[in-house]
Design a protein around this motif. Sequence first.
Motif, PDB file in Angstrom:
ATOM      1  N   TRP A 305       0.843  -1.192   0.000  1.00  0.00           N
ATOM      2  CA  TRP A 305       0.000   0.000   0.000  1.00  0.00           C
ATOM      3  C   TRP A 305       0.876   1.239   0.000  1.00  0.00           C
ATOM      4  N   LEU A 307       0.242   5.246   0.499  1.00  0.00           N
ATOM      5  CA  LEU A 307      -0.696   6.339   0.795  1.00  0.00           C
ATOM      6  C   LEU A 307       0.085   7.643   0.793  1.00  0.00           C
ATOM      7  N   ASP A 309      -0.518  11.994   0.932  1.00  0.00           N
ATOM      8  CA  ASP A 309      -1.457  13.101   1.106  1.00  0.00           C
ATOM      9  C   ASP A 309      -0.674  14.387   1.282  1.00  0.00           C
ATOM     10  N   THR A 323      -4.853  13.221   7.942  1.00  0.00           N
ATOM     11  CA  THR A 323      -4.692  11.764   7.946  1.00  0.00           C
ATOM     12  C   THR A 323      -4.802  11.172   9.353  1.00  0.00           C
ATOM     13  N   LEU A 363     -10.462   2.848   2.946  1.00  0.00           N
ATOM     14  CA  LEU A 363      -9.659   3.488   1.899  1.00  0.00           C
ATOM     15  C   LEU A 363     -10.543   4.262   0.921  1.00  0.00           C
ATOM     16  N   ASP A 364     -11.752   3.718   0.642  1.00  0.00           N
ATOM     17  CA  ASP A 364     -12.696   4.446  -0.222  1.00  0.00           C
ATOM     18  C   ASP A 364     -13.090   5.781   0.419  1.00  0.00           C
ATOM     19  N   GLU A 367     -10.297   8.195   0.222  1.00  0.00           N
ATOM     20  CA  GLU A 367     -10.195   8.679  -1.161  1.00  0.00           C
ATOM     21  C   GLU A 367     -11.206   9.812  -1.404  1.00  0.00           C
ATOM     22  N   ARG A 368     -12.457   9.634  -0.909  1.00  0.00           N
ATOM     23  CA  ARG A 368     -13.480  10.693  -1.033  1.00  0.00           C
ATOM     24  C   ARG A 368     -12.986  11.997  -0.434  1.00  0.00           C
ATOM     25  N   HIS A 372      -5.154   9.793  -0.992  1.00  0.00           N
ATOM     26  CA  HIS A 372      -5.024   8.751  -2.003  1.00  0.00           C
ATOM     27  C   HIS A 372      -4.178   7.600  -1.515  1.00  0.00           C
ATOM     28  N   CYS A 373      -4.646   6.399  -1.814  1.00  0.00           N
ATOM     29  CA  CYS A 373      -3.883   5.212  -1.476  1.00  0.00           C
ATOM     30  C   CYS A 373      -3.948   4.226  -2.630  1.00  0.00           C
ATOM     31  N   VAL A 374      -2.808   3.695  -3.009  1.00  0.00           N
ATOM     32  CA  VAL A 374      -2.738   2.699  -4.078  1.00  0.00           C
ATOM     33  C   VAL A 374      -2.277   1.385  -3.467  1.00  0.00           C
TER      34      VAL A 374
END
Lengths: 381, 381
Positions: A305, A307, A309, A323, A363-364, A367-368, A372-374
């Motif tokens: 992961w 993340l 920001d 965060t 995580l959703d 994101e809203r 951001h996290c990939v």
Amino acid sequence: MKSAVILGSGRVGSAMVMDLSTYGGFEVTAVDWHAAALSRVAERCGARTVEADLADPGVVAKVVADHDVVLGALPSALGMQTLRAVLEAGKPYVDISRMEEDARELTGLAEDKGVIAVVDCGVAPGVANMMAGYAATQLDPCERIIIYGGGLPVERLWPYEFKAAFTPYDIIDEYVRPARMVEYGELVVREALSEPELVDFPAVGTLEAFNTDGLRTLLTSLSVPFMHEKTLRYPGHAQLIRALRETGMFSKAKIDVEGVEVSPLDMTAALLFPKWTYEEGEPDLIVLRVVAHGQRGGKPVTLRWHLHDVYDAATDTRSMSRTAAFPAAIMARTIVEGRFPLGPGVYAPEDPAPQPGFLDEMLDELERRGVHCVCTVLETK
Amino acid sequence: MKSAVILGSGRVGSAMVMDLSTYGGFEVTAVDWHAAALSRVAERCGARTVEADLADPGVVAKVVADHDVVLGALPSALGMQTLRAVLEAGKPYVDISRMEEDARELTGLAEDKGVIAVVDCGVAPGVANMMAGYAATQLDPCERIIIYGGGLPVERLWPYEFKAAFTPYDIIDEYVRPARMVEYGELVVREALSEPELVDFPAVGTLEAFNTDGLRTLLTSLSVPFMHEKTLRYPGHAQLIRALRETGMFSKAKIDVEGVEVSPLDMTAALLFPKWTYEEGEPDLIVLRVVAHGQRGGKPVTLRWHLHDVYDAATDTRSMSRTAAFPAAIMARTIVEGRFPLGPGVYAPEDPAPQPGFLDEMLDELERRGVHCVCTVLETK
């Protein structure tokens, strides 16, 4: 409409107020002893405010009485007593205080009162724990987990290239306190700042990672044979800090200096901390990378992961505050809406994380909010 | 047999006593207020000793009265008053105190008394000045002189890789005081520690050179359009020192630290200076490189001296003491034996250096004492 009370209206507490106010469904009350902080959140978010001294657990019991859920953004020294007061008042609680004590000792009290409490619910500890908890069950076996995390100023000013988003004494403490980690299934202790390595991060560049004592509840809640937590700074910071530490600049014990007794740490604080203070509106960034190695169906798998920001200019909210506050606010909402997957008790964030969809929802929701996290899965087919 | 008196029996003073005793021709008397230092030189060199407080110029006048030549190895703060007292007593004098004042102001007094005094007569200032003074007349024109000098421990211990062979407060002063240099014939002032560059030295390796305020008398005595003096340390030292300086650790002004008034420099000294203290018998080394660029017969010529010395185990004498004491002792001998090429006055070492054979004799005498210097001439034919 549910009612939430936020204990502490500092940078993180006010971001919690903002988040719960923005995303609806809550009447929000902010509590602090500091009138200026309260008028700021009242003005920005239209929150109700209560001026009160939360260092007194009796006061905590009173201010939480009429609310459906409590969020805590108080200093770590107040963490344990506040948790106890909230549980005794029979209220669900989400906390980011990073208390020294093991909050899970109060799980019996939470069960008696039939309420859920989640502590360490920021980013790291917090979201990082969820990723670790998820990986520990998704991989079979999960062999190794490494957590890299750091909050940094965007503008890198020589010589430290660092500013403190929370109390700098706590940061020095992280640089001094021996780091606990797990190797071959055993607890291992190494010097803080040890084992520096350079790691590249997209959009940020090369950072330096070093051992700190950040695994906290993960040390005991997961049975993964290798677990490390490393703090990220711009390269060179750790070397300079090690030199200061080696010179004795972080020593708390008073020494005689030309006839007066002074603590070197207090002197260092007086000189250093003003330089480590963010300017008004100064952008910061957060990087969190959690890497888990293990197997799935007998094949090597790596879950990673990333993340990232940054400071939000629109709301003048530092990434470190965003965060830390957002995961707690999201968790509070989950609890209030009855979607927390476990029964009454005191939990670390890794505890509910293996439940289907739980981490994805977190995580959703982040994101809203622009965090951001990939997640990358590296698999040998 | 001539009679020499050495004022101060610290590390440098006792090396002066040793040198004058070893090479014959002198009855040597050592003077200090510190009985232990005196008994050490008495035991080692068989010198006569006098216990006296040399901070009092009246005492200086008395102790020098019966001697043919006086050598000074006192702290810089005593330099000027001691020079005056020795001149008033009508005695020739060689000094290595590195006084802050311009000693040449007393040249009239020296002329009146018909005596010669040479100040700054160690290695740098000292031998370095002789090389510069020689180059300034040998080259026509002499366009540029750079002096690199440093005393270092052989054992490099992280983080500073440095020990202080003289009072560490003076070393911090060198790191703080703006550095004066000459460019295009004009006096230029830059920050101490500025313009770092890496320079390789045989048998030592790569060192870092940075600006310090070490040109002293050369700033006015030579009319060379570019003159720089740089201090040598192991790479990384200057960066760390700059960070400490930037953080305010060298500030003398007292600040409030939790209710007490403390000077940050005093605190830093209390923590740092014990780490900068040579162990008993710990080897050190000295590197001096003087580079002069110019022309001879219309062709570009570079003169380069490279002086390198190390701790002498046989006599337990640090290189820093050897290279400060020997030039002064050699100079004293030159004066007493009537071979100093100039008349009465107060001189810097560059003043006699252009005289034929003068620098060669100094370097030959240093070589006899194991202090090696190589001069290289790079010439375009």
